[in-house]
Design a protein around this motif. Structure first.
Motif, PDB file in Angstrom:
ATOM      1  N   LEU A   1       0.835  -1.200   0.000  1.00 25.45           N
ATOM      2  CA  LEU A   1       0.000   0.000   0.000  1.00 25.45           C
ATOM      3  C   LEU A   1       0.875   1.257   0.000  1.00 25.45           C
ATOM      4  O   LEU A   1       0.589   2.233  -0.699  1.00 25.45           O
ATOM      5  CB  LEU A   1      -0.916  -0.008   1.223  1.00 25.45           C
ATOM      6  CG  LEU A   1      -1.827   1.211   1.409  1.00 25.45           C
ATOM      7  CD1 LEU A   1      -2.799   1.337   0.238  1.00 25.45           C
ATOM      8  CD2 LEU A   1      -2.588   1.127   2.730  1.00 25.45           C
ATOM      9  N   PHE A   2       1.961   1.218   0.763  1.00 23.23           N
ATOM     10  CA  PHE A   2       2.872   2.369   0.842  1.00 23.23           C
ATOM     11  C   PHE A   2       3.607   2.587  -0.484  1.00 23.23           C
ATOM     12  O   PHE A   2       3.643   3.703  -1.014  1.00 23.23           O
ATOM     13  CB  PHE A   2       3.882   2.143   1.972  1.00 23.23           C
ATOM     14  CG  PHE A   2       4.907   3.223   2.102  1.00 23.23           C
ATOM     15  CD1 PHE A   2       4.561   4.478   2.566  1.00 23.23           C
ATOM     16  CD2 PHE A   2       6.224   2.977   1.748  1.00 23.23           C
ATOM     17  CE1 PHE A   2       5.506   5.487   2.666  1.00 23.23           C
ATOM     18  CE2 PHE A   2       7.182   3.978   1.842  1.00 23.23           C
ATOM     19  CZ  PHE A   2       6.821   5.235   2.301  1.00 23.23           C
ATOM     20  N   THR A   3       4.195   1.506  -1.048  1.00 15.46           N
ATOM     21  CA  THR A   3       4.967   1.661  -2.281  1.00 15.46           C
ATOM     22  C   THR A   3       4.080   2.044  -3.464  1.00 15.46           C
ATOM     23  O   THR A   3       4.472   2.882  -4.285  1.00 15.46           O
ATOM     24  CB  THR A   3       5.723   0.361  -2.612  1.00 15.46           C
ATOM     25  OG1 THR A   3       4.795  -0.737  -2.673  1.00 15.46           O
ATOM     26  CG2 THR A   3       6.772   0.063  -1.550  1.00 15.46           C
ATOM     27  N   THR A   4       2.899   1.473  -3.562  1.00 18.92           N
ATOM     28  CA  THR A   4       2.008   1.817  -4.679  1.00 18.92           C
ATOM     29  C   THR A   4       1.442   3.225  -4.521  1.00 18.92           C
ATOM     30  O   THR A   4       1.163   3.896  -5.527  1.00 18.92           O
ATOM     31  CB  THR A   4       0.855   0.804  -4.792  1.00 18.92           C
ATOM     32  OG1 THR A   4       0.205   0.642  -3.516  1.00 18.92           O
ATOM     33  CG2 THR A   4       1.365  -0.546  -5.264  1.00 18.92           C
ATOM     34  N   THR A   5       1.267   3.681  -3.293  1.00 15.64           N
ATOM     35  CA  THR A   5       0.796   5.054  -3.081  1.00 15.64           C
ATOM     36  C   THR A   5       1.850   6.059  -3.540  1.00 15.64           C
ATOM     37  O   THR A   5       1.526   7.095  -4.153  1.00 15.64           O
ATOM     38  CB  THR A   5       0.451   5.295  -1.601  1.00 15.64           C
ATOM     39  OG1 THR A   5      -0.563   4.374  -1.190  1.00 15.64           O
ATOM     40  CG2 THR A   5      -0.064   6.711  -1.390  1.00 15.64           C
ATOM     41  N   ILE A   6       3.117   5.773  -3.269  1.00  9.61           N
ATOM     42  CA  ILE A   6       4.199   6.645  -3.733  1.00  9.61           C
ATOM     43  C   ILE A   6       4.228   6.683  -5.262  1.00  9.61           C
ATOM     44  O   ILE A   6       4.310   7.760  -5.869  1.00  9.61           O
ATOM     45  CB  ILE A   6       5.553   6.160  -3.183  1.00  9.61           C
ATOM     46  CG1 ILE A   6       5.609   6.348  -1.661  1.00  9.61           C
ATOM     47  CG2 ILE A   6       6.703   6.921  -3.842  1.00  9.61           C
ATOM     48  CD1 ILE A   6       6.882   5.825  -1.029  1.00  9.61           C
TER      49      ILE A   6
END
Length: 498
Positions: free
Chosen positions: A223-228
């Motif tokens: 979720l964190f990497t795809t949000t970036i």
């Protein structure tokens, strides 16, 4: 950069597969087998990195494809370990086994010894095959299995449960009962040691399958990497994030939509596996801090498929489940996208100016949503949610490729059997390679399919065919693959004013 990272990832995976499987049957060094298998992708990636604007000569495409499997098989054969020498070696290490009538051999698959079958047990084994169901003619004892060869006298869907029940009454759960066909199409039964047998003296330790902590951690990281990555797609610069961290929230439409597509895909696999009581892990995401923000998600199946019906249902559930989420996400995202001028060079991953005409399905959906705004010589600047839906289409198409361990490979295996599925897979590889010659963006697809194992694991009952309903659904899945990959024909483009 992404090509190099993907190449390294797939090459490492192929080395692990060779180490775990092929290294057990040959003395040829694993690195040499790996190098032989890597000849085509090494040449292709090398050419692509040094000559990105020039098309690859045909000889560099097809010659490695011919030489690589020949060299690979030859290296396996010259170092192949014969069953007799393997048995002799094991018996010299454990001389006490020579006192038994039929000393057990190590299974090449799971290292579980086959329990000895004495004359009384062999008689009971023969009695498990009624003449009117399966006419048993011969029993072969192999290091890894007991083969029961004969003639099928009734329908496969009736023969397998009858024989299986009879064998379980005699041997309990000591064996897994496999029903397969020879290359000539003759059905036979095979008894292989059950690693989880409650009656065997040697059992494998029970593996903990459900690890919700690991699954949740990987989900949060993804979720964190795809949000970036989603924020970058939305046009947010790194310097902007330093001054206003809240701008990262602009990446949530992409992140949440992509995770929903991937999650439903793998959850559909998982739920059908649970329905068929197949041991499997929870869905695990693979986060990466570049490219798309993730390499996707996966489940790991730890027990054999009971039959081809289960193979089909578990395989097709993922692509269809993900596709049912992809379509509304894509339509919603296209509604917030806008039309831009067509770029000079067309790229499948140019989200700021994407030509939808490379895909029949994408072009039709884009025209339905954007209407008169989308006309000839115009491209689409995709909203982050539309990017997620577009990636969902690509993921669906890639998974539906009828090759080996991909969902499409499982589907054609269940529909046509292992032999025909192998031929279909090889033909698909060649077609994708030819497509990559015309459209360079498919080079990655060709490399992935080259690395993909060709064969699929057989089901316990790998003979009973599917019903008409599942055959129809399987054909629909293959048609869906064609609709995603097929470029929009010029006549249809004129009719739609595209």
């Amino acid at each position: 950069m992404e090509l190099i990272i993907l190449f390294l990832f797939l090459s490492t995976l192929s080395y692990i597969v060779i180490k775990r499987n092929i290294a057990k049957i040959t003395k040829t060094p694993t690195w040499l087998l790996w190098l032989a298998l890597m000849i085509p992708p090494l040449i292709w990636v090398g050419w692509y990195l040094t000559n990105p604007k020039n098309s690859m000569p045909s000889i560099l495409v097809f010659l490695p494809l011919i030489l690589s499997p020949i060299l690979y098989i030859w290296l396996i054969e010259i170092g192949k370990i014969s069953p007799k020498s393997a048995d002799l070696e094991s018996s010299s290490q454990t001389p006490e086994l020579q006192k038994t009538e039929n000393p057990p051999s190590d299974s090449s698959k799971n290292n579980t010894p086959i329990p000895p079958i004495n004359s009384q047990e062999e008689k009971a084994l023969r009695d498990c095959f009624p003449w009117g169901v399966y006419y048993l003619q011969k029993i072969d004892y192999l290091p890894q299995a007991i083969l029961c060869l004969g003639k099928l006298m009734t329908a496969p869907e009736k023969a397998y449960p009858t024989i299986k029940n009879n064998l379980e009454k005699v041997f309990d759960d000591r064996f897994l009962i496999i029903f397969q066909e020879t290359l000539q199409g003759q059905p036979f039964f095979a008894l292989v040691p059950n690693p989880h047998s409650t009656t065997a003296k040697t059992q494998l330790p029970q593996e903990k399958l459900t690890r919700p902590g690991i699954a949740l951690t990987l989900l949060i990281l993804t979720l964190f990497t795809t949000t970036i990555i989603g924020a970058e797609i939305a046009g947010v610069e790194v310097t902007d994030l330093e001054t206003d961290p809240s701008l990262i929230l602009q990446g949530l439409p992409y992140s949440l939509c992509l995770i929903a597509i991937l999650g439903i895909h793998e959850l559909s696999h998982y739920l059908f596996a649970v329905y068929y009581r197949i041991k499997t892990t929870l869905p695990y995401f693979i986060p990466i801090p570049f490219f798309l923000g993730t390499f996707g998600a996966f489940i790991s199946i730890k027990s054999p498929m009971p039959n081809r019906k289960a193979v089909f249902d578990v395989a097709i559930a993922g692509p269809l489940g993900g596709f049912l989420v992809t379509i509304p996400v894509l339509i919603w995202g296209l509604g917030y996208s806008h039309v831009v001028a067509m770029p000079d060079q067309i790229n499948m991953l140019n989200f700021e100016a994407l030509d939808p005409r490379f895909s029949f399905l994408l072009a039709v959906l884009s025209k339905l949503v954007m209407g008169s705004q989308l006309v000839a010589n115009k491209a689409i600047s995709l909203h982050p949610a539309a990017v997620a839906g577009y990636i969902g289409l690509i993921i669906t198409a890639l998974n539906l490729m009828p090759v080996g361990q991909l969902d499409g490979g499982h589907i054609v295996h269940a529909m046509f059997g292992q032999g025909k599925a192998l031929i279909i897979g090889q033909i698909t590889r060649v077609l994708v390679i030819m497509l990559a010659l015309v459209r360079g963006e498919f080079l990655l697809w060709a490399i992935i399919l080259i690395f993909m194992p060709v064969t699929d694991q057989p089901a316990l009952n790998d003979v009973t065919e599917l019903d008409n309903g599942r055959d129809f659904l399987g054909l629909f899945a293959l048609i869906l693959l064609i609709l995603i990959l097929l470029p929009l024909p010029s006549t249809v483009a004129q009719w739609l004013n595209l």
